[in-house]
Write an enzyme that holds these catalytic residues in place. Structure first.
Site, PDB file in Angstrom:
ATOM      1  N   ASP A   8      19.139 -25.587  84.055  1.00 52.20           N
ATOM      2  CA  ASP A   8      18.695 -26.568  85.046  1.00 52.20           C
ATOM      3  C   ASP A   8      19.544 -27.279  85.590  1.00 52.20           C
ATOM      4  O   ASP A   8      19.335 -28.701  86.092  1.00 52.20           O
ATOM      5  CB  ASP A   8      17.235 -27.156  84.818  1.00 52.20           C
ATOM      6  N   LYS A 108      11.986 -20.197  86.853  1.00 49.43           N
ATOM      7  CA  LYS A 108      10.717 -20.535  85.823  1.00 49.43           C
ATOM      8  C   LYS A 108       9.984 -21.631  86.715  1.00 49.43           C
ATOM      9  O   LYS A 108      10.611 -22.463  87.702  1.00 49.43           O
ATOM     10  CB  LYS A 108      11.020 -21.229  84.514  1.00 49.43           C
ATOM     11  N   CYS A 153      13.641 -29.779  79.395  1.00 49.49           N
ATOM     12  CA  CYS A 153      13.588 -28.403  79.638  1.00 49.49           C
ATOM     13  C   CYS A 153      14.975 -27.992  78.817  1.00 49.49           C
ATOM     14  O   CYS A 153      14.838 -26.633  78.247  1.00 49.49           O
ATOM     15  CB  CYS A 153      14.096 -28.042  81.155  1.00 49.49           C
TER      16      CYS A 153
HETATM   17  C1  VGL Z   1      12.548 -30.622  83.888  1.00 48.55           C
HETATM   18  C2  VGL Z   1      10.987 -32.198  84.298  1.00 48.55           C
HETATM   19  C3  VGL Z   1      10.363 -31.264  85.306  1.00 48.55           C
HETATM   20  C4  VGL Z   1      13.963 -30.237  83.334  1.00 48.55           C
HETATM   21  C5  VGL Z   1      11.917 -29.624  84.905  1.00 48.55           C
HETATM   22  O1  VGL Z   1      14.654 -29.532  83.864  1.00 48.55           O
HETATM   23  O2  VGL Z   1      14.257 -30.875  82.388  1.00 48.55           O
HETATM   24  N1  VGL Z   1      12.000 -31.790  83.869  1.00 48.55           N
HETATM   25  N2  VGL Z   1      10.646 -30.069  85.558  1.00 48.55           N
END
Ligand code: VGL
Ligand code: ZN
Length: 207
Positions: A8, A108, A153
């Site tokens: 991410d 995702k 994540c």
């Molecule tokens: C994430 C919170 C919500 C992350 C993704 O990538 O850590 N955290 N969505």
């Protein structure tokens, strides 16, 4: 077969993004150095990719504010600001990341009814993304993981890698990751270590 998993590394989790992690952008040059090092046979990235009405967004819950606890699918759920909405700049990988070197991108968080922190499965544990099968098919034996955010994540991706890829040596690259809260980061690292994950820094890999 050595693989690098970039979790991410998106505009949304960098300063200026909708769910900015302090210093999130600082990991981009470190990730690029690892990618360019020639130490990895395979580079994979995950991408948080939510519909605009995703149920993890506080905006979808009457009276809820971001960073409060709420519920989703009958389970406790952190209420997030709207972030990484499909097709928006917030959801794009950070523009400084060496994206041409990425062999496979696992999206995702597309199901509005359930959140998905891990790149391998949703938070309810019902749906696999298929990343485990992909990495197994590629013959991956070592997996280094870094990215955003350490306490969400990254942590859950690392821990699922250990569970779904038995026999694969999984490591967390600490200096190439940033998290949301200091407590969360400390807990994530303790939890990963307890599951047998190696905690390394990029210099250990690059030397
Ligand atoms: C994430 C919170 C919500 C992350 C993704 O990538 O850590 N955290 N969505
Ligand atoms: Zn998300």
């Amino acid at each position: 077969m050595k693989a690098l998993l970039l979790v991410d590394i998106q505009n949304g989790f960098c300063p200026g993004g909708n769910l900015a992690v302090v210093g999130g952008h600082e990991i981009v040059p470190i990730a690029n150095a690892l990618i360019a090092s020639g130490k990895y046979d395979l580079v994979v990235a995950s991408q948080d990719w939510h519909p605009a009405d995703h149920g993890s967004f506080a905006s979808q819950h009457e009276g809820k504010k971001a960073f409060e606890m709420g519920e989703l699918g009958g389970q406790p759920q952190m209420m997030w600001p709207d972030h990484c909405v499909q097709g928006t700049e917030d959801a794009e990988l950070h523009p400084g990341l060496s994206a041409a070197a990425i062999d496979f991108i696992q999206r995702k968080g597309e199901n509005p009814q359930v959140d998905s922190y891990s790149a391998f499965k949703d938070n309810a544990g019902d749906a696999l993304t298929g990343l485990d099968a992909y990495l197994r098919d590629q013959g991956v034996s070592e997996l280094d993981v870094l990215g955003l955010a350490t306490d969400y994540c990254v942590r859950f991706s690392v821990e699922d890698a250990v569970e779904f890829l038995p026999g694969v040596k999984v490591r967390f690259v600490e200096d190439a990751s940033r998290g949301i809260t200091a407590d969360g980061i400390a807990q994530a690292i303790a939890s990963m270590r307890a599951k047998g994950v190696g905690v390394v820094n990029s210099a250990d890999i690059l030397e």
